[in-house]
Design a protein around this motif. Structure first.
Motif, PDB file in Angstrom:
ATOM      1  N   VAL A   1       0.850  -1.203   0.000  1.00  8.78           N
ATOM      2  CA  VAL A   1       0.000   0.000   0.000  1.00  8.78           C
ATOM      3  C   VAL A   1       0.880   1.246   0.000  1.00  8.78           C
ATOM      4  N   ALA A   2       0.521   2.258  -0.813  1.00  9.13           N
ATOM      5  CA  ALA A   2       1.274   3.525  -0.794  1.00  9.13           C
ATOM      6  C   ALA A   2       0.465   4.634  -1.451  1.00  9.13           C
ATOM      7  N   GLN A   3       0.957   5.838  -1.331  1.00  6.79           N
ATOM      8  CA  GLN A   3       0.319   6.985  -1.988  1.00  6.79           C
ATOM      9  C   GLN A   3       0.547   6.882  -3.504  1.00  6.79           C
ATOM     10  N   ASP A   4      -0.363   7.461  -4.293  1.00  7.50           N
ATOM     11  CA  ASP A   4      -0.307   7.365  -5.759  1.00  7.50           C
ATOM     12  C   ASP A   4       1.082   7.662  -6.341  1.00  7.50           C
ATOM     13  N   ASN A   5       1.705   8.736  -5.848  1.00  6.46           N
ATOM     14  CA  ASN A   5       2.988   9.158  -6.432  1.00  6.46           C
ATOM     15  C   ASN A   5       4.132   8.175  -6.164  1.00  6.46           C
ATOM     16  N   VAL A   6       3.992   7.385  -5.098  1.00 10.79           N
ATOM     17  CA  VAL A   6       5.024   6.375  -4.816  1.00 10.79           C
ATOM     18  C   VAL A   6       5.003   5.323  -5.923  1.00 10.79           C
ATOM     19  N   ARG A   7       3.793   4.884  -6.277  1.00 12.07           N
ATOM     20  CA  ARG A   7       3.689   3.889  -7.358  1.00 12.07           C
ATOM     21  C   ARG A   7       4.245   4.460  -8.662  1.00 12.07           C
ATOM     22  N   LYS A   8       3.876   5.713  -8.980  1.00 16.99           N
ATOM     23  CA  LYS A   8       4.386   6.323 -10.219  1.00 16.99           C
ATOM     24  C   LYS A   8       5.906   6.357 -10.240  1.00 16.99           C
ATOM     25  N   ARG A   9       6.511   6.759  -9.126  1.00 13.85           N
ATOM     26  CA  ARG A   9       7.976   6.864  -9.063  1.00 13.85           C
ATOM     27  C   ARG A   9       8.637   5.485  -9.081  1.00 13.85           C
ATOM     28  N   LEU A  10       8.004   4.490  -8.444  1.00 16.49           N
ATOM     29  CA  LEU A  10       8.581   3.140  -8.456  1.00 16.49           C
ATOM     30  C   LEU A  10       8.476   2.521  -9.849  1.00 16.49           C
ATOM     31  N   ILE A  11       7.437   2.875 -10.598  1.00 15.03           N
ATOM     32  CA  ILE A  11       7.327   2.397 -11.989  1.00 15.03           C
ATOM     33  C   ILE A  11       8.469   2.994 -12.818  1.00 15.03           C
ATOM     34  N   GLU A  12       8.655   4.304 -12.710  1.00 15.63           N
ATOM     35  CA  GLU A  12       9.735   4.992 -13.438  1.00 15.63           C
ATOM     36  C   GLU A  12      11.097   4.357 -13.155  1.00 15.63           C
ATOM     37  N   ARG A  13      11.395   4.243 -11.849  1.00 11.82           N
ATOM     38  CA  ARG A  13      12.700   3.724 -11.457  1.00 11.82           C
ATOM     39  C   ARG A  13      12.839   2.239 -11.806  1.00 11.82           C
ATOM     40  N   GLY A  14      11.764   1.474 -11.597  1.00 12.72           N
ATOM     41  CA  GLY A  14      11.790   0.034 -11.867  1.00 12.72           C
ATOM     42  C   GLY A  14      12.011  -0.266 -13.340  1.00 12.72           C
ATOM     43  N   LEU A  15      11.305   0.462 -14.216  1.00  9.78           N
ATOM     44  CA  LEU A  15      11.463   0.226 -15.662  1.00  9.78           C
ATOM     45  C   LEU A  15      12.896   0.516 -16.097  1.00  9.78           C
ATOM     46  N   LYS A  16      13.476   1.560 -15.515  1.00 11.53           N
ATOM     47  CA  LYS A  16      14.871   1.894 -15.823  1.00 11.53           C
ATOM     48  C   LYS A  16      15.790   0.748 -15.355  1.00 11.53           C
ATOM     49  N   ASN A  17      15.558   0.259 -14.140  1.00 13.06           N
ATOM     50  CA  ASN A  17      16.373  -0.838 -13.610  1.00 13.06           C
ATOM     51  C   ASN A  17      16.234  -2.107 -14.434  1.00 13.06           C
ATOM     52  N   VAL A  18      15.018  -2.398 -14.908  1.00 15.28           N
ATOM     53  CA  VAL A  18      14.804  -3.585 -15.740  1.00 15.28           C
ATOM     54  C   VAL A  18      15.568  -3.420 -17.055  1.00 15.28           C
ATOM     55  N   SER A  19      15.469  -2.227 -17.666  1.00 16.08           N
ATOM     56  CA  SER A  19      16.153  -2.023 -18.960  1.00 16.08           C
ATOM     57  C   SER A  19      17.666  -2.078 -18.805  1.00 16.08           C
ATOM     58  N   GLU A  20      18.159  -1.716 -17.637  1.00 13.03           N
ATOM     59  CA  GLU A  20      19.619  -1.786 -17.385  1.00 13.03           C
ATOM     60  C   GLU A  20      20.024  -3.120 -16.763  1.00 13.03           C
ATOM     61  N   GLN A  21      19.087  -4.056 -16.729  1.00 12.45           N
ATOM     62  CA  GLN A  21      19.309  -5.408 -16.190  1.00 12.45           C
ATOM     63  C   GLN A  21      19.781  -5.431 -14.747  1.00 12.45           C
ATOM     64  N   LYS A  22      19.308  -4.440 -13.977  1.00 11.63           N
ATOM     65  CA  LYS A  22      19.618  -4.416 -12.543  1.00 11.63           C
ATOM     66  C   LYS A  22      18.490  -5.050 -11.742  1.00 11.63           C
ATOM     67  N   MET A  23      17.385  -5.340 -12.430  1.00  9.47           N
ATOM     68  CA  MET A  23      16.209  -5.894 -11.752  1.00  9.47           C
ATOM     69  C   MET A  23      15.478  -6.803 -12.738  1.00  9.47           C
ATOM     70  N   SER A  24      14.934  -7.925 -12.237  1.00  9.09           N
ATOM     71  CA  SER A  24      14.180  -8.794 -13.142  1.00  9.09           C
ATOM     72  C   SER A  24      12.770  -8.224 -13.336  1.00  9.09           C
ATOM     73  N   GLN A  25      12.141  -8.618 -14.439  1.00 10.41           N
ATOM     74  CA  GLN A  25      10.770  -8.176 -14.710  1.00 10.41           C
ATOM     75  C   GLN A  25       9.826  -8.611 -13.583  1.00 10.41           C
ATOM     76  N   LYS A  26      10.052  -9.830 -13.083  1.00  9.25           N
ATOM     77  CA  LYS A  26       9.184 -10.367 -12.029  1.00  9.25           C
ATOM     78  C   LYS A  26       9.327  -9.554 -10.735  1.00  9.25           C
ATOM     79  N   ASP A  27      10.587  -9.257 -10.359  1.00  5.08           N
ATOM     80  CA  ASP A  27      10.803  -8.450  -9.149  1.00  5.08           C
ATOM     81  C   ASP A  27      10.211  -7.053  -9.311  1.00  5.08           C
ATOM     82  N   TYR A  28      10.340  -6.521 -10.520  1.00  2.41           N
ATOM     83  CA  TYR A  28       9.766  -5.196 -10.797  1.00  2.41           C
ATOM     84  C   TYR A  28       8.261  -5.209 -10.537  1.00  2.41           C
ATOM     85  N   GLU A  29       7.589  -6.203 -11.106  1.00  2.00           N
ATOM     86  CA  GLU A  29       6.133  -6.274 -10.950  1.00  2.00           C
ATOM     87  C   GLU A  29       5.726  -6.445  -9.481  1.00  2.00           C
TER      88      GLU A  29
END
Ligand SMILES: [Zn+2]
Length: 295
Positions: A106-134
């Motif tokens: 659970v979090a405020q709307d902007n936390v999810r938006k920022r975690l999506i931004e950062r997560g997608l970047k990490n996935v594209s740079e192979q620092k995070m798996s797609q599953k962990d991102y989701e």
């Protein structure tokens, strides 16, 4: 033996876990139902209800197992909800490890938006798996606030605007009289105000002014960083920030530049010995207040 283990860790996880090996999780018992856990990163809040656990923040991913072990030493009840007070990695790093069939993020709307931004970047740079991102993303979000009821307890989540970031949530356990402030409060040290992620000195001070009338002298405050505090300690803290803001404001009105303010140690000198030894040093505090007021 230790060297071999460390070597193996470095081979298989790029030394990532080695720096967390010596971190131990300590527990402050606040009431019979609430606890503060300290390891590395933001302070964790735990509430143990009649049949479930309510958790606030989760530090870094390599610490998740130690944190789970510590929680299971307090209770065998499942963690039903995990709230992120904001998006920083030292408060959300364990999200994908805690997210499960029984635990909802659970979090405020902007936390999810920022975690999506950062997560997608990490996935594209192979620092995070797609599953962990989701699995790292909050599954329930809110705009202004949200209330949970657990037997006798009422748990209020409320958003404060543009304080430490643009997604800050405070969590207040009404009957237990325990308030988790996330990084809108750094007890005993100058605060980090993340201007690039929506934070501001005005919002930071406003957040304190908003919460002070709600709490009383018996309230136990869990800060994002630092030791548990009282209302009078928070009042003293916001007065320091208000004083620093007005001192920097006067400098701006007198036409002083960022370099002038950053270099003028007399502006913060009253408070540097008590508050200037944390992550944010006095020159950085002066710089942040200046940049925030100039925005
Ligand atoms: Zn933070």
């Amino acid at each position: 033996m230790y060297r071999i283990t460390l070597f193996a860790l470095c081979i298989f996880s790029g030394c990532l876990n080695a720096q967390y090996e010596n971190v131990s999780i300590s527990v402050d018992t606040l009431t019979t139902k609430t606890y503060m856990l300290t390891g590395r990163g933001g302070n964790i809040g735990i509430y143990i209800g009649a049949d479930k656990v309510f958790m606030i923040d989760d530090q870094f991913a390599p610490l998740s197992e130690k944190i789970k072990t510590t929680i299971s030493s307090l209770t065998d009840k499942p963690i039903a909800y995990l709230v992120n007070t904001h998006m920083h990695g030292d408060h959300t790093g364990g999200n994908s490890n805690f997210n499960s069939k029984t635990t909802t993020l659970v979090a405020q709307d902007n936390v999810r938006k920022r975690l999506i931004e950062r997560g997608l970047k990490n996935v594209s740079e192979q620092k995070m798996s797609q599953k962990d991102y989701e699995k790292s993303l909050p599954e329930i979000t809110f705009s202004k606030g949200m209330t949970f009821f657990d037997g006798e307890e009422t748990i209020m989540l409320f958003h404060v605007h543009n304080a430490h970031t643009d997604g800050d949530t405070m969590v207040y356990f009404v009957n237990e009289n325990v308030l988790h402030m996330g990084d809108t409060y750094f007890a005993g040290r100058y605060p980090y105000i993340d201007l690039n992620n929506g934070g501001s000195i005005d919002g930071y001070i406003a957040a304190h002014r908003k919460v002070l009338p709600i709490i009383d002298e018996k309230t136990q405050i869990i800060p994002g960083h630092g030791r548990p505090s009282t209302k009078s300690e928070l009042e003293a803290y916001v007065k320091i920030l208000e004083d620093l803001r007005s001192l920097v404001q006067k400098e701006i009105a007198a036409g002083k530049s960022l370099e002038d303010v950053k270099g003028n140690s007399s502006l913060t000198s009253k408070y540097d010995s008590t508050h200037g030894n944390g992550y944010i040093k006095p020159d950085r505090m002066r710089e942040t207040i200046y940049n925030s007021l100039k925005k």
